[in-house]
Design a protein around this motif. Structure first.
Motif, PDB file in Angstrom:
ATOM      1  N   VAL A  40      26.891 -23.596   3.877  1.00 26.80           N
ATOM      2  CA  VAL A  40      26.245 -22.740   2.883  1.00 26.80           C
ATOM      3  C   VAL A  40      26.744 -21.322   3.100  1.00 26.80           C
ATOM      4  N   LEU A  41      27.305 -20.747   2.056  1.00 26.99           N
ATOM      5  CA  LEU A  41      27.776 -19.367   2.124  1.00 26.99           C
ATOM      6  C   LEU A  41      26.772 -18.480   1.394  1.00 26.99           C
ATOM      7  N   GLU A  42      26.113 -17.638   2.135  1.00 28.09           N
ATOM      8  CA  GLU A  42      25.084 -16.760   1.562  1.00 28.09           C
ATOM      9  C   GLU A  42      25.574 -15.321   1.653  1.00 28.09           C
ATOM     10  N   ARG A  43      25.513 -14.593   0.549  1.00 26.82           N
ATOM     11  CA  ARG A  43      26.080 -13.244   0.565  1.00 26.82           C
ATOM     12  C   ARG A  43      25.200 -12.253   1.329  1.00 26.82           C
ATOM     13  N   GLY A  44      23.928 -12.572   1.457  1.00 27.65           N
ATOM     14  CA  GLY A  44      23.011 -11.624   2.082  1.00 27.65           C
ATOM     15  C   GLY A  44      22.752 -11.903   3.551  1.00 27.65           C
ATOM     16  N   ARG A  45      21.734 -11.235   4.034  1.00 24.94           N
ATOM     17  CA  ARG A  45      21.425 -11.311   5.460  1.00 24.94           C
ATOM     18  C   ARG A  45      20.705 -12.616   5.805  1.00 24.94           C
ATOM     19  N   LYS A  46      20.676 -12.886   7.082  1.00 20.30           N
ATOM     20  CA  LYS A  46      19.968 -14.055   7.582  1.00 20.30           C
ATOM     21  C   LYS A  46      18.459 -13.794   7.564  1.00 20.30           C
ATOM     22  N   VAL A  47      17.694 -14.813   7.253  1.00 22.27           N
ATOM     23  CA  VAL A  47      16.234 -14.720   7.302  1.00 22.27           C
ATOM     24  C   VAL A  47      15.729 -15.915   8.096  1.00 22.27           C
ATOM     25  N   GLU A  48      14.833 -15.676   9.022  1.00 26.04           N
ATOM     26  CA  GLU A  48      14.218 -16.804   9.730  1.00 26.04           C
ATOM     27  C   GLU A  48      12.829 -17.055   9.175  1.00 26.04           C
ATOM     28  N   HIS A  49      12.619 -18.308   8.810  1.00 27.09           N
ATOM     29  CA  HIS A  49      11.338 -18.734   8.254  1.00 27.09           C
ATOM     30  C   HIS A  49      10.194 -18.307   9.176  1.00 27.09           C
ATOM     31  N   VAL A  50       9.133 -17.823   8.622  1.00 25.55           N
ATOM     32  CA  VAL A  50       7.920 -17.332   9.305  1.00 25.55           C
ATOM     33  C   VAL A  50       8.185 -16.034  10.064  1.00 25.55           C
ATOM     34  N   LYS A  51       9.123 -16.080  11.006  1.00 22.53           N
ATOM     35  CA  LYS A  51       9.347 -14.911  11.853  1.00 22.53           C
ATOM     36  C   LYS A  51       9.663 -13.656  11.047  1.00 22.53           C
ATOM     37  N   ASP A  52      10.442 -13.817   9.996  1.00 23.94           N
ATOM     38  CA  ASP A  52      10.861 -12.637   9.226  1.00 23.94           C
ATOM     39  C   ASP A  52       9.933 -12.299   8.055  1.00 23.94           C
ATOM     40  N   TYR A  53       8.793 -12.959   7.991  1.00 25.09           N
ATOM     41  CA  TYR A  53       7.808 -12.598   6.956  1.00 25.09           C
ATOM     42  C   TYR A  53       6.915 -11.492   7.519  1.00 25.09           C
ATOM     43  N   THR A  54       7.531 -10.350   7.708  1.00 27.45           N
ATOM     44  CA  THR A  54       6.904  -9.295   8.506  1.00 27.45           C
ATOM     45  C   THR A  54       5.682  -8.655   7.845  1.00 27.45           C
ATOM     46  N   THR A  55       5.553  -8.830   6.534  1.00 26.49           N
ATOM     47  CA  THR A  55       4.420  -8.195   5.855  1.00 26.49           C
ATOM     48  C   THR A  55       3.302  -9.196   5.539  1.00 26.49           C
ATOM     49  N   ALA A  56       3.491 -10.445   5.973  1.00 27.53           N
ATOM     50  CA  ALA A  56       2.597 -11.526   5.513  1.00 27.53           C
ATOM     51  C   ALA A  56       1.125 -11.267   5.821  1.00 27.53           C
ATOM     52  N   ALA A  57       0.851 -10.600   6.896  1.00 21.48           N
ATOM     53  CA  ALA A  57      -0.557 -10.406   7.268  1.00 21.48           C
ATOM     54  C   ALA A  57      -1.020  -8.969   7.080  1.00 21.48           C
ATOM     55  N   MET A  58      -0.257  -8.194   6.335  1.00 25.83           N
ATOM     56  CA  MET A  58      -0.647  -6.790   6.188  1.00 25.83           C
ATOM     57  C   MET A  58      -1.683  -6.622   5.087  1.00 25.83           C
ATOM     58  N   GLU A  59      -2.618  -5.735   5.330  1.00 29.99           N
ATOM     59  CA  GLU A  59      -3.600  -5.366   4.312  1.00 29.99           C
ATOM     60  C   GLU A  59      -3.175  -4.041   3.697  1.00 29.99           C
ATOM     61  N   VAL A  60      -3.773  -3.735   2.573  1.00 24.54           N
ATOM     62  CA  VAL A  60      -3.345  -2.546   1.835  1.00 24.54           C
ATOM     63  C   VAL A  60      -3.532  -1.271   2.667  1.00 24.54           C
ATOM     64  N   TYR A  61      -4.538  -1.270   3.543  1.00 18.51           N
ATOM     65  CA  TYR A  61      -4.780  -0.070   4.355  1.00 18.51           C
ATOM     66  C   TYR A  61      -3.775   0.080   5.499  1.00 18.51           C
ATOM     67  N   ASP A  62      -2.913  -0.915   5.679  1.00 20.85           N
ATOM     68  CA  ASP A  62      -1.866  -0.783   6.702  1.00 20.85           C
ATOM     69  C   ASP A  62      -0.707   0.089   6.221  1.00 20.85           C
ATOM     70  N   TRP A  63      -0.685   0.374   4.926  1.00 28.55           N
ATOM     71  CA  TRP A  63       0.369   1.238   4.384  1.00 28.55           C
ATOM     72  C   TRP A  63      -0.184   2.642   4.152  1.00 28.55           C
ATOM     73  N   PRO A  64       0.634   3.665   4.255  1.00 26.63           N
ATOM     74  CA  PRO A  64       0.136   5.023   4.017  1.00 26.63           C
ATOM     75  C   PRO A  64      -0.403   5.169   2.601  1.00 26.63           C
ATOM     76  N   GLY A  65      -1.505   5.883   2.483  1.00 30.63           N
ATOM     77  CA  GLY A  65      -2.110   6.058   1.173  1.00 30.63           C
ATOM     78  C   GLY A  65      -2.754   4.781   0.660  1.00 30.63           C
ATOM     79  N   ASN A  66      -2.980   3.815   1.536  1.00 36.14           N
ATOM     80  CA  ASN A  66      -3.646   2.551   1.178  1.00 36.14           C
ATOM     81  C   ASN A  66      -3.066   1.918  -0.080  1.00 36.14           C
ATOM     82  N   THR A  67      -1.766   1.880  -0.165  1.00 36.12           N
ATOM     83  CA  THR A  67      -1.187   1.274  -1.363  1.00 36.12           C
ATOM     84  C   THR A  67       0.082   0.520  -1.014  1.00 36.12           C
TER      85      THR A  67
END
Lengths: 581, 177
Positions: A40-67
């Protein structure tokens, strides 16, 4: 999963798959499972299932300005991607390209949403999974539009069954001719206002159907597997960030892991395929040329068969750039149709209404799905429309207003605190997804006078909604309002956002369903691919992404790409066995 | 916040029947930004603006004996971030002009909460975009804050099931998300 990050200078495999999104993942799985050494030739970067879902558990208040919204500064890199209104949110912005890094030319506004990473848009797709129907495969022939599909529903039915069983689709069989039944996991539930709407529509419009959306989520165990690759939907509705449970279909959750366990799979990321290498001695392709996205070095990779699954526009651009003495206008372009007939689904039109009653009712879980109104126009004589061809479905849902209501209601102080204890009134909205006709004038092509940052000719897209789509939209707005009204909705508001942002936000591409750039057909003079998705004049090159679509239907198309891919992969392996390729 | 992530990991492990590896746990935990700290330096707002906005927001979202209000969620920090990071230059200018003209005519220090609420109401009725924005931002800031979401609204990061129609009292409030 073996990641060949070095990219050996010259490597030979049995099969090359270009792209790792919805159809590429399927090609990899099917070919590897059938014993082919597959890269499989993929033009983009490698992604690892689960591990690279870095925002999966973030709530809105984890970002500046709660958005979750991006700052105006950040958005400067996303002038096209931002037009959806949602792609550039922080939770999943990293799954979309910066337009500044991956430019293309909009001759007319075109919303080309792209995700360059392993898994492609299978991570962010809408997951709605509908079959095309017998009437969809017959539509072009019946209407005398473009060319006829070289296949019929019966050719596809076993393959729809096959892919649905594997990926897991939650839904309800309804026995409709225009929306064939499938193999479904338990349906999600409608809420009480959606249920009222369903009954009201059936009563007032001669049994017109409202059903729960069919969506590629696990709402029960898969029949094919009790292993631990997939978990069940937890109703978080944060799918686009990547699911830590693997509960919805993506290449990373559902196809590449199965390809990997065969031991036949190699994945090479950062590999931009620039062209398919044609061998005039054999009249077959012998491999592909690859540009390393990081070093910009080129190398060739060889195989017996090649699957192009880079998405409709990218796959067509690879072929247009594959020029030889035999194919001066691009590989497989004897017909002159390569890059033409771009289709999408038009949306952003529908209606909303408030519903009284049910004040003592609410719902639980954030359902990652809505309700679906299957097409009901131009099905037969009695539903025939004089002023446009084909039809549309609606997706939508009802909900109770949340805390935001206290702003509009101008609540203050003690009264505000009390108001924050009870949800607001019920509202319901339905938005249309309309079929788009294939039109030779809607096209993409390459500009060799302007190169992109990777040394590829710039892609120019020149496509727009035509009269049939624009006429259909009037009906999409009014029919939505009629149904909401008849079902008891109050203050019914129809809308059409086609002119938003000078017409850019709803321009073609906004459905993120680009299709048709290398259509299937019977005649090599008028189509690019045959009935097994082979290039007519170069039979070891298969295209099974949106490029292959001869007409669009009004259904979300990804399930059809999966079924076409599994069918074509099966054919490719049979042909290899017969020594035909 | 930590609890949510742990909960995600725990249920992911249960559902998938495998132990989440250190690597994947680090990734899920890693996306986290720092908790709002009481010691912060505004980027855009001046000290007097912080005090005035806090005073108005606290009156709009006062909390109760049991429930937190704007005073408990560092509302001025939220407003400062909205203004500093997300507002366009025009919006920033409009805010500053709106603020200046407001404080020219009104002094909220020393006002009771009720007096402030009467003022907020009359300002909005008189078409003050500035006060409309303060009202809106006070509510948004509160309802998207960790304490607002968890203690005033009903917060369930991992619902794990979906029911179309349940009695309202089963939920007992407004879903935070």
């Amino acid at each position: 999963m073996y990641f060949n990050s070095k990219g050996d200078a010259e490597v030979t495999y049995d099969a090359i798959v270009v792209g790792s999104g919805i159809s590429g993942g399927w090609a990899a799985k099917e070919l590897a499972e059938k014993g082919l050494k597959t890269v499989v030739l993929e033009r983009g970067r490698k992604v690892e299932h689960v591990k690279d879902y870095t925002t999966a558990a973030m709530e809105v208040y984890d970002w500046p300005g709660n958005t979750e919204e991006s700052s105006p500064e950040t958005l400067k890199d996303y002038p096209v991607q931002r037009r959806t209104g949602y792609t550039t949110r922080r939770g999943h912005r990293h799954w979309f390209v910066k337009d500044t890094e991956h430019p293309f030319v909009e001759v007319k506004p075109f919303n080309w949403m792209r995700g360059y990473h392993l898994g492609g848009r299978s991570i962010t797709w809408g997951r709605q999974s509908y079959r095309l129907s017998p009437m969809d495969f017959e539509a072009n022939a019946k209407d005398g539009i473009a060319v006829d599909w070289p296949i019929r529903y019966d050719d596809m039915k076993p393959w729809y069954d096959y892919v649905e069983k594997h990926i897991g689709v939650s839904g309800q069989n309804e026995g409709l001719a225009q929306l064939p039944d499938g193999v479904y996991l338990p349906p999600m539930e409608m809420n009480c206002v959606e249920d009222k709407f369903k009954k009201g529509v059936a009563e007032n419009f001669g049994g017109r159907m409202v059903t729960i959306g069919r969506t590629a989520h696990m709402t029960g165990p898969l029949s094919h597997s009790n292993d631990s690759k997939r978990g069940q939907c937890q109703f978080r509705n944060r799918c686009m960030r990547g699911c830590p449970y693997g509960a919805y279909f993506s290449s990373l959750s559902s196809t590449l892991p199965y390809a990997e366990q065969t031991g036949n799979l190699t994945i090479v990321c950062n590999s931009i395929v620039s062209e398919v290498i044609y061998d005039p001695e054999t009249n077959l392709a012998k491999g592909v040329r690859v540009i390393d996205a990081e070093t910009k070095e080129t190398r060739d990779v060889y195989a017996k068969i090649i699957f192009l699954n880079a998405s409709a526009i990218a796959s067509a651009s690879i072929l247009l750039n594959s020029r030889s003495d035999r194919f001066p206008n691009g590989l497989g372009n004897d017909s002159g149709e390569l890059g033409h007939n771009i289709m999408d689904h038009h949306l952003g039109v529908g209606a909303r209404a408030d519903f009284e009653g049910f004040e003592d009712k609410y719902y639980t879980g954030r359902r990652p799905n809505g309700i679906y109104v299957p097409r009901f126009v131009n099905l037969d004589k009695s539903s025939e429309k004089k002023d446009y061809l084909r039809g549309f479905g609606y997706q939508g849902g009802a909900s109770r207003q949340g805390w935001y209501k206290v702003i509009r209601e101008m609540k203050l102080g003690k009264e505000l605190m009390e108001s924050l204890q009870t949800p607001g009134e019920w509202t319901m909205g339905i938005g249309g997804f309309g079929e788009c006709l294939p039109n030779h004038e809607n096209k993409m092509y390459l500009d060799y006078d302007n190169m992109d940052p990777f040394g590829m000719p710039m892609i120019k897209i020149d496509a727009e909604w035509k009269e049939n789509e624009l006429t259909m939209r009037k009906d999409m707005a009014s029919a939505a309002a009629e149904m909401l009204e008849a079902a008891g909705g109050k203050d019914v508001r129809s809308y059409d956002s086609i002119d938003d942002n000078e017409g850019k936000n709803r321009a073609m591409g906004i459905g993120i369903h680009e299709m048709g750039t290398a259509r299937m057909g019977r005649d090599p003079k008028t189509s690019v691919l045959n009935k097994f998705n082979q290039i007519h004049a170069c039979k070891n090159v298969y295209m099974t992404d949106g490029a292959a679509m001869t007409s669009a239907g009004c259904q979300n198309p990804s399930l059809t790409y999966m079924a076409l891919t599994a069918r074509a992969a099966n054919h490719a392996v049979e042909e290899l066995k017969k020594m035909n390729l | 916040m930590k609890m949510n992530r742990r909960e995600v990991l725990k249920t992911a492990g249960l559902v998938l029947g495998y132990t989440i590896t250190a690597g994947s746990a680090a990734a899920i935990l890693g996306g986290c930004s720092a908790d709002p700290t009481p010691n912060w330096t505004p980027e855009t707002l001046k000290d007097d603006q912080v005090k005035t906005l806090e005073k108005i927001a606290n009156a709009i979202v006062p909390g109760t004996d049991q429930l937190p209000g704007a005073k408990d969620v560092n509302i001025a920090k939220f407003m400062d971030e909205r203004l500093s990071i997300y507002a366009t230059e025009e919006e920033k200018t409009a805010f500053q002009e709106g603020y200046s003209s407001f404080v020219e005519n009104h002094k909220v220090t020393g006002m009771s909460d009720q007096e402030i609420l009467d003022l907020v109401k009359s300002e909005i009725e008189n078409g003050s975009d500035f006060m409309k924005a303060v009202h809106e931002q006070s509510i948004i800031g509160f309802c998207t804050s960790e304490r607002g979401m968890k203690e005033v609204l009903v917060f369930k990061p991992i619902p794990s099931e979906q029911k179309g129609c349940v009695p309202l009292e089963e939920v007992g409030g407004i879903w935070a998300i």
